[in-house]
Design an enzyme around this catalytic site. Structure first.
Site, PDB file in Angstrom:
ATOM      1  N   SER A 139       0.752  -1.219   0.150  1.00  0.00           N
ATOM      2  CA  SER A 139      -0.166   0.090  -0.337  1.00  0.00           C
ATOM      3  C   SER A 139       0.734   1.249   0.279  1.00  0.00           C
ATOM      4  O   SER A 139       1.967   1.693   0.059  1.00  0.00           O
ATOM      5  CB  SER A 139      -1.020   0.109   0.848  1.00  0.00           C
ATOM      6  OG  SER A 139      -1.416   1.517   1.964  1.00  0.00           O
ATOM      7  N   TYR A 152      -1.351   0.146  10.232  1.00  0.00           N
ATOM      8  CA  TYR A 152      -1.825  -0.621   9.348  1.00  0.00           C
ATOM      9  C   TYR A 152      -0.214  -0.558   7.989  1.00  0.00           C
ATOM     10  O   TYR A 152      -0.067  -1.701   7.280  1.00  0.00           O
ATOM     11  CB  TYR A 152      -2.636   0.068   8.504  1.00  0.00           C
ATOM     12  CG  TYR A 152      -3.123  -0.044   6.935  1.00  0.00           C
ATOM     13  CD1 TYR A 152      -3.213  -1.793   6.190  1.00  0.00           C
ATOM     14  CD2 TYR A 152      -3.249   0.438   5.570  1.00  0.00           C
ATOM     15  CE1 TYR A 152      -3.830  -2.425   5.075  1.00  0.00           C
ATOM     16  CE2 TYR A 152      -3.336   0.487   4.149  1.00  0.00           C
ATOM     17  CZ  TYR A 152      -3.751  -0.891   3.760  1.00  0.00           C
ATOM     18  OH  TYR A 152      -4.035  -1.360   2.741  1.00  0.00           O
TER      19      TYR A 152
END
Length: 251
Positions: A139, A152
């Site tokens: 990501s 995350y």
């Protein structure tokens, strides 16, 4: 890009980027093992693939606890494994003060431990076939700071480290390992989350505002990059990170 008779295992393929990637691989001749923790969602993906005359099977399993079983079932059905796409993941929200130990442990188990163990068992099968490809879906949060994405971001940065480590360790076996780093991508799940927010328009505008292209990514754009990283035409690329982010990591 031709994946005729290649065996592809995609985790988290019951929806979103994973589903779109599975469909696109299958359209190009691959035999696709669709993994998801949801029987309903995974079966829907398989049905969509089979309805177009392409080959797919549902492989149930939680990547954080059943990595070996997932790989073994794929090999049992299709006879081997050529491409692994580590796509399954969870997205907890919060800064470090808002992050519990449980949040951390679950996120690392799904986003890091799962891909690591799936890769462990996948490379054993790929070595038997003289090579293969692993594509890790990381990501933009693994590259830049995103508000309230603490754990995350940690997990997605770790996935980039795993990508490079695997690439170095297995290059002599003909196994390539690359990563893709999407920015926020529009999906059914995201649409539902936006709709459920107190101010949907404001939430969407905030997401779009930080992307230089002033729009969200599309599932097919991310899927195409995954296919490129896995295709024979990209055979000189390993240990690489592909940003598909509308320019968000360049500023």
């Amino acid at each position: 890009m031709n994946f005729q008779d290649k065996v592809v295992l995609i985790t988290g393929a019951g929806s979103g980027i994973g589903r779109k990637t599975a469909i696109m691989f299958a359209k190009r001749g691959a035999k696709v093992a669709v993994n998801d923790i949801s029987l309903e969602r995974g079966s829907e993906t398989v049905t969509l693939i089979q309805s177009e005359g392409n080959e797919a099977v549902f492989v149930a399993g939680d990547v954080s606890t059943e990595a070996q079983k997932i790989v073994e079932e794929t090999v049992r059905v299709f006879g081997g494994l050529d491409i692994l796409v580590n796509n399954a993941g969870v997205v907890p929200y919060g800064n470090v003060e808002e992050t519990s130990e449980e949040d951390f442990e679950k996120t690392m188990a799904v986003n890091v431990k799962g891909p690591l163990l799936l890769s462990k068992y996948a490379v054993q099968e790929m070595k038997k076939r003289g090579g293969g490809v692993i594509v890790n879906v990381s990501s933009e949060a693994g590259l830049i700071g995103i508000p309230r994405r603490c754990v995350y971001s940690v997990s997605k940065a770790a996935l980039l480290g795993l990508t490079r480590s695997l690439a170095v360790d297995y290059v002599d076996y003909g196994i390539r390992v690359n990563a893709v780093c999407p920015a926020t991508t529009y999906s059914q799940g995201l649409a539902e989350r936006i709709k459920a927010s107190p101010n949907p328009d404001e939430m969407l505008q905030r997401m779009v505002a930080r992307i230089p292209m002033k729009r969200l990514g599309k599932e097919e754009e991310i899927a195409f990059a995954i296919l490129f990283a896995a295709c024979d035409e990209a055979s000189f690329m390993t240990g690489s990170v592909i940003n598909i982010d509308g320019g968000s990591t360049m500023v």
